[in-house]
Design an enzyme around this catalytic site. Structure first.
Site, PDB file in Angstrom:
ATOM      1  N   ARG A  32       0.583  -1.255  -0.033  1.00 46.85           N
ATOM      2  CA  ARG A  32       0.023  -0.001  -0.087  1.00 46.85           C
ATOM      3  C   ARG A  32       0.806   1.140  -0.178  1.00 46.85           C
ATOM      4  NH1 ARG A  32      -5.486  -0.775   3.482  1.00 46.85           N
ATOM      5  NH2 ARG A  32      -6.210  -2.755   2.358  1.00 46.85           N
ATOM      6  N   ASP A 141     -14.991  10.415   8.793  1.00 47.61           N
ATOM      7  CA  ASP A 141     -13.909   9.323   8.509  1.00 47.61           C
ATOM      8  C   ASP A 141     -12.649  10.249   8.503  1.00 47.61           C
ATOM      9  OD1 ASP A 141     -14.299   6.438   6.777  1.00 47.61           O
ATOM     10  OD2 ASP A 141     -12.193   7.743   6.477  1.00 47.61           O
TER      11      ASP A 141
END
Lengths: 290, 127
Positions: A32, A141
């Site tokens: 990632r 978020d």
């Protein structure tokens, strides 16, 4: 990536996002963060670690945290928490809040918006029963990138087909080329805000229903306990907390208890205690066998 | 075991869909157009039909209308599975009696989610 660099990244992510990475997740860090390196013209993860150390670049810090955040979501995910909302939580709230005519809902890990919009669709269906009410959906978020997508409300045909019945697609979405945009009315129902659950969130106020699903699983036990304790403080005394199927409060906080009737639903321990102590509460009769 | 009839003129699509559905414990049959599918349905009505739109002989839309008018033709859950992805086509399909709509290209997650929506959760299909 050396062991020292991996340990630095683990500690770094734990501090900033609560993400608890085990040694087996080394591959995840490498896969990632590779794209983050390329984005910032850094040759290797060694260079990325260097960039995170000093001098600190907020853009790199943000990209690292966002790249490691899992944003998997879809409309009406797992179905049960939404059936529970439609069939139990909302009808109960309409009765309990009849005097105030106010309902506050928080999606604490909203990702790209499918969860809050699923709730908004159900609220729109219940509009006749909520006439004159103030209904708020706050959706937060840690990733500002996913919140931008959520605000835009634009989804691919893969995204609108996972969990969303086609009748609701026709009812609530507009086709724009290969993509589908959720209606303006639904977009306006959701208030998106960036929030790191590790940071204080009491300024958001108190909520009647909190969805905090599939985020605690990434935290270690002390962090889970801390977040659950603060979620309890943000939940009204008769409020409802919904966690993911693999999450629980047991062994993490004594402020919340599992619902005896609905899996994944948690209530304030004090309220549950009060219900058990009440001589008129039907569950008491069953619980004590009277 | 629940049964599914895949109706599509593309052998590749039938093969891909068969693999997905067999992985979900469906017993799978295939037909390459609507006319052949109607014959197969009159012999043995499936629980689910995965239906393409554009096919020779009889297309998916005409097949669905004929199916829904036939004895027992109301019972199968019909999922259109097509590249006809505009709002008008979807509305027509639902009006003709489709239960769900899958826009191609699709993957296993989409097929699984759509089957669950019409009452066939993946783990329950062996019953």
């Amino acid at each position: 990536m050396t062991d020292v660099e991996f340990d630095f990244l683990r500690a770094y992510l734990k501090t900033r996002s609560g993400l608890a990475l085990t040694a087996e997740k080394r591959y995840l860090v490498e896969s990632r963060l590779g794209p983050v390196c390329r984005r910032f013209n850094l040759a290797t993860l060694h260079d990325l670690v260097g960039a995170l150390k000093t001098p600190r670049d907020p853009a790199v810090e943000k990209a690292v945290v966002e790249a490691m955040t899992t944003n998997e979501t879809f409309f009406f995910r797992d179905r049960t928490p939404f059936d529970l909302f439609k069939d139990v939580l909302l009808p109960e709230a309409i009765v309990r809040r009849a005097a105030q005519r106010k309902l506050r809902i928080w999606c604490a890990a909203a990702s790209t918006g499918q969860e809050p919009y699923s709730i908004a669709m159900m609220l729109q269906d219940a509009a006749p029963r909520l006439a004159g009410w103030t209904v708020e959906i706050v959706a937060t978020d840690i990733s500002t990138e996913v919140l931008e997508k959520a605000r835009a409300g634009l989804y691919s045909h893969f995204e609108v087909q996972r969990g969303l019945p086609v009748q609701l697609l026709l009812k609530h979405f507009e086709q724009i080329g290969e993509q589908w945009r959720i209606s303006q009315g639904l977009r306006q129902m959701v208030d998106y805000r960036p929030l790191n659950l590790l940071h204080p969130f009491d300024a958001l106020g108190t909520f009647d229903i909190i969805y905090c699903r599939n985020v605690l699983i990434y935290f270690d036990a002390p962090t889970k306990g801390d977040v659950l304790g603060r979620l309890s403080a943000s939940l009204s005394p008769d409020g409802a907390l919904l966690l993911g199927a693999a999450e629980t409060v047991i062994g993490l906080t004594d402020r919340l208890v599992p619902s005896p009737t609905h899996r994944g639903l948690y209530n304030q321990a004090r309220a549950a205690g009060a219900r058990l102590a009440s001589p008129v509460a039907p569950p008491l009769r069953r619980v004590v066998g009277l | 075991m629940k049964t599914c009839l895949i109706v599509d003129d593309s052998a590749v699509i039938r093969k891909v869909a068969r693999r997905i559905l067999e992985g979900m414990n469906f017993k799978v049959a295939e037909a390459e157009d609507g006319a052949k599918a109607l014959v197969q349905c009159s012999d043995a009505m499936p629980d689910v039909i995965l239906l393409d739109w554009n096919m020779p002989e009889m297309d998916g839309y005409d097949f669905l209308r004929a199916l829904r008018q036939s004895p027992s033709g109301g019972s199968p859950k019909v999922l259109f599975c097509t590249t006809e992805n505009d709002v008008g086509a979807i509305a027509r399909a639902l009006h003709a009696g489709a239960d769900e709509y899958i826009m191609k290209p699709f993957d296993r997650d989409i097929v699984s989610a759509k089957l669950e929506q019409v009452g066939f959760p993946a783990q329950a299909n062996a019953a």
